[in-house]
Scaffold this motif. Sequence first.
Motif, PDB file in Angstrom:
ATOM      1  N   VAL A 259     -82.160 -81.183 -46.148  1.00 29.26           N
ATOM      2  CA  VAL A 259     -83.118 -81.794 -47.068  1.00 29.26           C
ATOM      3  C   VAL A 259     -83.948 -80.724 -47.765  1.00 29.26           C
ATOM      4  O   VAL A 259     -84.210 -80.799 -48.970  1.00 29.26           O
ATOM      5  N   ALA A 260     -84.356 -79.694 -47.015  1.00 31.01           N
ATOM      6  CA  ALA A 260     -85.125 -78.601 -47.611  1.00 31.01           C
ATOM      7  C   ALA A 260     -84.323 -77.918 -48.713  1.00 31.01           C
ATOM      8  O   ALA A 260     -84.862 -77.549 -49.766  1.00 31.01           O
ATOM      9  N   ALA A 261     -83.027 -77.737 -48.495  1.00 36.57           N
ATOM     10  CA  ALA A 261     -82.175 -77.142 -49.527  1.00 36.57           C
ATOM     11  C   ALA A 261     -82.093 -78.042 -50.742  1.00 36.57           C
ATOM     12  O   ALA A 261     -82.018 -77.570 -51.883  1.00 36.57           O
ATOM     13  N   CYS A 262     -82.132 -79.350 -50.512  1.00 35.87           N
ATOM     14  CA  CYS A 262     -82.024 -80.313 -51.607  1.00 35.87           C
ATOM     15  C   CYS A 262     -83.284 -80.354 -52.467  1.00 35.87           C
ATOM     16  O   CYS A 262     -83.210 -80.378 -53.697  1.00 35.87           O
ATOM     17  N   VAL A 263     -84.457 -80.365 -51.826  1.00 37.67           N
ATOM     18  CA  VAL A 263     -85.705 -80.474 -52.579  1.00 37.67           C
ATOM     19  C   VAL A 263     -86.198 -79.128 -53.068  1.00 37.67           C
ATOM     20  O   VAL A 263     -86.984 -79.050 -54.019  1.00 37.67           O
TER      21      VAL A 263
ATOM     22  N   THR B 207     -87.594 -75.169 -51.636  1.00 40.26           N
ATOM     23  CA  THR B 207     -88.861 -74.612 -51.148  1.00 40.26           C
ATOM     24  C   THR B 207     -88.874 -73.118 -51.465  1.00 40.26           C
ATOM     25  O   THR B 207     -88.727 -72.280 -50.574  1.00 40.26           O
ATOM     26  N   PRO B 208     -89.035 -72.763 -52.743  1.00 39.80           N
ATOM     27  CA  PRO B 208     -88.912 -71.360 -53.143  1.00 39.80           C
ATOM     28  C   PRO B 208     -89.932 -70.426 -52.519  1.00 39.80           C
ATOM     29  O   PRO B 208     -89.669 -69.237 -52.336  1.00 39.80           O
ATOM     30  N   ASP B 209     -91.135 -70.945 -52.180  1.00 45.99           N
ATOM     31  CA  ASP B 209     -92.163 -70.063 -51.632  1.00 45.99           C
ATOM     32  C   ASP B 209     -92.056 -69.905 -50.120  1.00 45.99           C
ATOM     33  O   ASP B 209     -92.781 -69.108 -49.523  1.00 45.99           O
ATOM     34  N   GLY B 210     -91.155 -70.663 -49.484  1.00 49.28           N
ATOM     35  CA  GLY B 210     -90.979 -70.551 -48.042  1.00 49.28           C
ATOM     36  C   GLY B 210     -92.155 -71.077 -47.238  1.00 49.28           C
ATOM     37  O   GLY B 210     -92.239 -70.843 -46.035  1.00 49.28           O
ATOM     38  N   GLY B 211     -93.080 -71.795 -47.893  1.00 47.01           N
ATOM     39  CA  GLY B 211     -94.240 -72.328 -47.184  1.00 47.01           C
ATOM     40  C   GLY B 211     -93.860 -73.466 -46.256  1.00 47.01           C
ATOM     41  O   GLY B 211     -92.705 -73.902 -46.207  1.00 47.01           O
ATOM     42  N   PRO B 212     -94.836 -73.975 -45.475  1.00 50.64           N
ATOM     43  CA  PRO B 212     -94.537 -75.048 -44.521  1.00 50.64           C
ATOM     44  C   PRO B 212     -94.105 -76.324 -45.229  1.00 50.64           C
ATOM     45  O   PRO B 212     -94.643 -76.691 -46.272  1.00 50.64           O
TER      46      PRO B 212
ATOM     47  N   LEU C  75     -91.077 -80.057 -38.869  1.00 53.06           N
ATOM     48  CA  LEU C  75     -91.899 -79.063 -39.548  1.00 53.06           C
ATOM     49  C   LEU C  75     -91.067 -77.795 -39.729  1.00 53.06           C
ATOM     50  O   LEU C  75     -90.624 -77.193 -38.744  1.00 53.06           O
ATOM     51  N   LEU C  76     -90.863 -77.400 -40.969  1.00 58.66           N
ATOM     52  CA  LEU C  76     -90.144 -76.172 -41.294  1.00 58.66           C
ATOM     53  C   LEU C  76     -91.137 -75.133 -41.794  1.00 58.66           C
ATOM     54  O   LEU C  76     -91.985 -75.430 -42.632  1.00 58.66           O
ATOM     55  N   VAL C  77     -91.029 -73.925 -41.281  1.00 58.43           N
ATOM     56  CA  VAL C  77     -91.856 -72.810 -41.729  1.00 58.43           C
ATOM     57  C   VAL C  77     -90.926 -71.642 -42.032  1.00 58.43           C
ATOM     58  O   VAL C  77     -90.168 -71.215 -41.153  1.00 58.43           O
ATOM     59  N   ASP C  78     -90.974 -71.161 -43.256  1.00 55.53           N
ATOM     60  CA  ASP C  78     -90.068 -70.084 -43.681  1.00 55.53           C
ATOM     61  C   ASP C  78     -88.613 -70.461 -43.435  1.00 55.53           C
ATOM     62  O   ASP C  78     -87.788 -69.632 -43.054  1.00 55.53           O
ATOM     63  N   GLY C  79     -88.300 -71.721 -43.648  1.00 51.63           N
ATOM     64  CA  GLY C  79     -86.932 -72.185 -43.518  1.00 51.63           C
ATOM     65  C   GLY C  79     -86.461 -72.427 -42.101  1.00 51.63           C
ATOM     66  O   GLY C  79     -85.322 -72.824 -41.881  1.00 51.63           O
ATOM     67  N   ARG C  80     -87.319 -72.206 -41.123  1.00 51.76           N
ATOM     68  CA  ARG C  80     -86.945 -72.403 -39.723  1.00 51.76           C
ATOM     69  C   ARG C  80     -87.676 -73.614 -39.132  1.00 51.76           C
ATOM     70  O   ARG C  80     -88.788 -73.930 -39.539  1.00 51.76           O
ATOM     71  N   VAL C  81     -87.034 -74.242 -38.168  1.00 52.52           N
ATOM     72  CA  VAL C  81     -87.652 -75.392 -37.512  1.00 52.52           C
ATOM     73  C   VAL C  81     -88.742 -74.896 -36.573  1.00 52.52           C
ATOM     74  O   VAL C  81     -88.464 -74.227 -35.576  1.00 52.52           O
ATOM     75  N   ALA C  82     -89.987 -75.218 -36.904  1.00 52.88           N
ATOM     76  CA  ALA C  82     -91.114 -74.822 -36.069  1.00 52.88           C
ATOM     77  C   ALA C  82     -91.455 -75.899 -35.046  1.00 52.88           C
ATOM     78  O   ALA C  82     -91.949 -75.600 -33.952  1.00 52.88           O
ATOM     79  N   ASP C  83     -91.227 -77.162 -35.396  1.00 50.66           N
ATOM     80  CA  ASP C  83     -91.522 -78.263 -34.491  1.00 50.66           C
ATOM     81  C   ASP C  83     -90.743 -79.480 -34.981  1.00 50.66           C
ATOM     82  O   ASP C  83     -90.414 -79.585 -36.165  1.00 50.66           O
TER      83      ASP C  83
ATOM     84  N   GLY D 137    -101.080 -77.386 -43.861  1.00 50.28           N
ATOM     85  CA  GLY D 137    -100.539 -76.856 -45.105  1.00 50.28           C
ATOM     86  C   GLY D 137     -99.411 -77.709 -45.651  1.00 50.28           C
ATOM     87  O   GLY D 137     -99.307 -77.937 -46.868  1.00 50.28           O
ATOM     88  N   ALA D 138     -98.545 -78.203 -44.754  1.00 47.37           N
ATOM     89  CA  ALA D 138     -97.434 -79.050 -45.193  1.00 47.37           C
ATOM     90  C   ALA D 138     -97.931 -80.379 -45.738  1.00 47.37           C
ATOM     91  O   ALA D 138     -97.377 -80.915 -46.705  1.00 47.37           O
ATOM     92  N   LEU D 139     -99.004 -80.914 -45.139  1.00 44.94           N
ATOM     93  CA  LEU D 139     -99.564 -82.167 -45.638  1.00 44.94           C
ATOM     94  C   LEU D 139    -100.219 -81.979 -46.999  1.00 44.94           C
ATOM     95  O   LEU D 139    -100.167 -82.862 -47.860  1.00 44.94           O
ATOM     96  N   ARG D 140    -100.835 -80.827 -47.208  1.00 42.49           N
ATOM     97  CA  ARG D 140    -101.468 -80.574 -48.510  1.00 42.49           C
ATOM     98  C   ARG D 140    -100.432 -80.568 -49.627  1.00 42.49           C
ATOM     99  O   ARG D 140    -100.690 -81.051 -50.726  1.00 42.49           O
ATOM    100  N   ARG D 141     -99.254 -79.999 -49.359  1.00 43.12           N
ATOM    101  CA  ARG D 141     -98.224 -79.949 -50.391  1.00 43.12           C
ATOM    102  C   ARG D 141     -97.438 -81.253 -50.463  1.00 43.12           C
ATOM    103  O   ARG D 141     -96.707 -81.493 -51.421  1.00 43.12           O
ATOM    104  N   GLY D 142     -97.599 -82.100 -49.445  1.00 39.02           N
ATOM    105  CA  GLY D 142     -96.952 -83.405 -49.449  1.00 39.02           C
ATOM    106  C   GLY D 142     -95.681 -83.440 -48.627  1.00 39.02           C
ATOM    107  O   GLY D 142     -94.746 -82.699 -48.918  1.00 39.02           O
ATOM    108  N   PRO D 143     -95.635 -84.287 -47.577  1.00 35.57           N
ATOM    109  CA  PRO D 143     -94.400 -84.412 -46.797  1.00 35.57           C
ATOM    110  C   PRO D 143     -93.283 -85.007 -47.648  1.00 35.57           C
ATOM    111  O   PRO D 143     -93.535 -85.817 -48.540  1.00 35.57           O
TER     112      PRO D 143
END
Length: 289
Positions: free
Chosen positions: A141-145, A147-152, A167-175, A220-226
């Motif tokens: 899904v991240a690849a589809c939408v 995330t060029p800045d790699g943010g959460p 929760l993805l951070v820098d393209g990795r699953v954080a939680d 941070g992820a909520l600020r940018r919108g889930p």
Amino acid sequence: MRSVRDGQPHGRSVHRAGGALDEGVRRLGGPRRPGTTRGLAIDLGSSGARVWIPGHGLVARSAWEDGPGRPVRRGRIVDAESCGRLLARLADTALGADRYGSVIVLSHPVLAGAEHRSRAKELLTALGPSEVVVLSSAKAVAACVGTPDGGPLLVVDMGAELTEVTLLVDGRVADARQAETGLSDLEGAEAGTLPGHLTGNVLDMIQSMWRQDRHGAVRGALRRGPVLTGGGALRPDVTHRIAVRLGAPVRLAGDPSTAVVRGAGLVLDSVLRHHTGTGAVAVLPGRQR
């Protein structure tokens, strides 16, 4: 978190797995140039399978029929033999007999577990492609939408038999959190209660992540919108409730029901672009979760 399963099959019977799927792939037809790199992206979801092929895009989708032989339940392969036959038909029709230079990408739920991932890899490897890539649905899904800045990034996937928040951070699953309930389980619920059930599950999982987040990634992820995806994201009554309860904007993945397979297709494109010309394929970096 995991919800309690009642052990009963769910979901409406649509048609037998494989029929419409085979027909959709068979429409590709035509000869292929020898040595041309090619690939196949597959999403084996709880409700059915979707197939994406380079140069053709989404070529087919099919719903499972409940009963013996159904290959996937709760996002996990439960009948390896049936699943293997389906994958073999897809590979035969889409890739042909010569699999040299071919790549197959398969998505899986984030919390599907090591056994599921291992079984999926074994089934795909048996098909004889040059490379197999198994990646989580959230990364697809991240690849589809994008995330060029790699943010959460918070991905909320509301499917037929699973609801996952990742929760993805820098393209990795954080939680990640998972509830083993979905749209199919709630179809028989009292009218009007489905939006509340789905919203409650999603909010419980996000709050659980928030309590354990030490670095502010969830905020941070909520600020940018889930990002909302899956069949639940097609319901305005559900998406509106989530936005209101979170007090944050939400983003819908384009065509939420196919976002996973389209993202897997983009990953496949990236892998094919890195083809070395010697039969080896450079797989995207990043460990699997």
